[in-house]
Scaffold this active site. Structure first.
Site, mmCIF file in Angstrom:
data_model
loop_
_atom_site.group_PDB
_atom_site.id
_atom_site.type_symbol
_atom_site.label_atom_id
_atom_site.label_comp_id
_atom_site.label_asym_id
_atom_site.label_seq_id
_atom_site.Cartn_x
_atom_site.Cartn_y
_atom_site.Cartn_z
ATOM 1 N N ASP A 1 32.669 11.690 26.656
ATOM 2 C CA ASP A 1 33.567 10.668 26.099
ATOM 3 C C ASP A 1 34.857 10.530 26.899
ATOM 4 O OD1 ASP A 1 31.747 10.414 23.862
ATOM 5 O OD2 ASP A 1 32.642 12.255 23.073
ATOM 6 N N LYS B 1 33.629 7.517 31.230
ATOM 7 C CA LYS B 1 32.778 7.375 32.425
ATOM 8 C C LYS B 1 32.287 5.951 32.612
ATOM 9 C CE LYS B 1 29.948 10.649 31.091
ATOM 10 N NZ LYS B 1 30.731 11.209 29.985
ATOM 11 N N GLY C 1 26.696 7.334 24.970
ATOM 12 C CA GLY C 1 26.895 5.940 25.310
ATOM 13 C C GLY C 1 28.052 5.715 26.253
ATOM 14 N N HIS C 2 28.020 4.574 26.904
ATOM 15 C CA HIS C 2 29.113 4.119 27.741
ATOM 16 C C HIS C 2 29.580 2.761 27.228
ATOM 17 C CE1 HIS C 2 27.485 6.585 31.404
ATOM 18 N NE2 HIS C 2 28.187 7.309 30.564
ATOM 19 N N GLN D 1 27.208 12.663 28.764
ATOM 20 C CA GLN D 1 27.920 13.800 28.165
ATOM 21 C C GLN D 1 28.965 14.367 29.139
ATOM 22 O OE1 GLN D 1 24.227 14.207 28.004
ATOM 23 N NE2 GLN D 1 24.072 13.317 25.995
ATOM 24 N N ASP E 1 47.555 6.213 29.039
ATOM 25 C CA ASP E 1 48.382 5.359 28.185
ATOM 26 C C ASP E 1 48.406 5.818 26.733
ATOM 27 O OD1 ASP E 1 45.599 4.378 28.644
ATOM 28 O OD2 ASP E 1 46.082 3.057 26.967
ATOM 29 N N THR F 1 44.442 3.198 33.322
ATOM 30 C CA THR F 1 45.553 2.992 32.395
ATOM 31 C C THR F 1 45.234 2.039 31.250
ATOM 32 O OG1 THR F 1 46.422 1.256 33.853
ATOM 33 C CG2 THR F 1 47.265 3.510 34.171
#
Length: 432
Positions: A13, A16, A40-41, A226, A335, A416
């Site tokens: 998480d 990626k 997931g992405h 992962q 950020d 960012t």
């Protein structure tokens, strides 16, 4: 020419998806080399959000070849459903743009059911791992046990029935032992044959496709799922996934030799999160954790589960740098820290009165470690959307430099915001 492996350097998480999408513009081939549809992405491209779980991130980029390698465990029905969802968003993916390794092991309904049976039983005994119940672990077990049904088996109806019988000999004995009904041979055959014609057009000898691409000078991007701390060997065992998530898996998980890997990019969040059970030394189950989770929108792409949040753990990332051979990191979500008066960074652990600079392998010892923190001054300005170092507050730059010093790896990319263009490039991983 450097082929690039992208790996998570924490518990996954880390962001990626955005980084892989950003890099895929320069790549010719994007390869998934491990895991399944349990991770997931999320990609944000031109204001449109794509949530991918099994498909490589390169599918949203025209002209790129996407590959699902043999190191993945593959749910054919989840694949067909995801293809449908991505097509609804205007992305058409044919066999010319997507290849699935013929020797990839399948996830079946019986794997998902077994995953759920075990998690339910573990919940009662206090040994729950916190899996996604998508059958990933049981499918890898069958692969290692040499009884898996593979993609190529869908094309061989003469031998498929016998292979299903062999698989059910194991699973039905296990289900009886757990007090559950057996699975009928006909049900599994129907499950497989009903999806075969939708999957087989994408099947190929991926090792050969990739070798030819490499020899032709194509740039290959390997994306893992992962993170390092979920690796079956090097993670917080047993609270891990069921595959090797480290960079070295890119070679056996795709069919290319290790010499094809030129650069390893570790994706690293500016703080730390994890999903599921297991140790988390810097976890902040308080207002700080709530702040990070809310500001960072920390919910799983696939499961929607709320992520546990805490301060940046340099011990874990430093260990990930060593295990993966990371050349540079992509630091994401800087950020999220905007506006904090002070920021803590874990620089070491205390274990039974001793200060250590590594995460012990023992589950019991991992549960006992206490973080040693260094407190840094926060910043009042914003880093969101910055695209050059000059746009960052001075204290934010100081934070980044301190992270580099602690983990022993330079920042190659600085993200960012979720938008792909809000990225500060320091070192191009694809640099010739």
């Amino acid at each position: 020419m450097a082929n690039v492996v992208v790996v998570g350097s924490q518990w996954g998480d880390e962001g990626k998806g955005k980084v892989v999408d950003w890099l895929s513009e320069r790549a010719d081939v994007v390869v998934r080399f491990q895991g399944g549809h349990n991770a997931g992405h999320t990609l944000v491209v031109d204001g449109k959000t794509y949530k991918l779980s099994l498909l490589p991130s390169g599918v949203v980029r025209p002209g790129k070849l996407s590959v699902i390698g043999n190191g993945v465990v593959f749910d054919p029905h989840a694949f067909v459903a995801e293809l449908g969802r991505i097509r609804e968003l205007g992305v058409e993916i044919g066999p010319d743009r997507l290849k699935i390794a013929e020797n990839t092991a399948l996830i079946l309904s019986l794997h998902r059911e077994l995953d759920g049976f075990r998690e339910d039983a573990a919940s009662n005994s206090g040994t729950k791992i916190g899996t996604t119940r998508r059958g990933i672990g049981p499918a890898y077990e069958d692969k290692v046990g040499r009884r898996a049904i593979r993609v190529m088996d869908l094309a061989d109806t003469n031998t498929l029935a016998a292979k299903v019988d062999r698989l059910l000999t194991h699973h039905n004995a296990l289900r009886r032992g757990l007090g559950h009904a057996e699975v009928a041979h006909e049900a599994i055959m129907q499950e497989l044959t009903s999806v075969a014609d939708k999957v087989l057009p994408y099947m190929d000898r991926v090792w050969k496709v990739l070798d030819e691409a490499r020899r032709a000078g194509s740039r290959i991007l390997f994306e893992g799922a992962q993170g390092t701390l979920l690796d079956i060997d090097h993670g917080t065992y047993p609270f891990v996934t069921s595959s090797n998530t480290v960079a070295g898996q890119a070679a056996p998980g795709s069919g290319l030799g290790p010499g094809a890997i030129g650069y390893v990019l570790g994706i690293t969040k500016a703080y730390t999160t994890r999903v599921g059970e297991g140790p988390f030394p810097t976890e902040q189950a308080n207002e700080v954790g709530d702040f990070l989770g809310t500001r960072g929108r920390e919910f799983g792409t696939v499961t929607g589960r709320k992520r546990r949040c805490g301060w940046f753990d340099a011990v874990l990332v430093r260990q990930a740098v060593a295990v993966n051979g990371i050349n540079g990191i992509a630091l994401t979500k800087l950020d999220v820290l905007d506006g904090l008066d002070e920021i803590k960074v874990c620089t070491g652990y205390r274990l039974d009165g001793e200060t250590i600079d590594y995460l012990p392998a023992s589950q019991a010892a991992q549960a006992r470690v206490e973080p040693v923190y260094e407190t840094l001054e926060g910043w009042s300005g914003t880093t969101a959307g910055a695209r050059s170092w000059s746009e960052l507050p001075a204290q934010a730059v100081k934070y980044v430099r301190y992270v580099e010093e602690l983990i022993g790896a330079p920042v190659a990319l600085l993200s960012t915001s979720p938008e792909r263009d809000d990225t500060i490039l320091v070192t191009d991983p694809f640099q010739d």
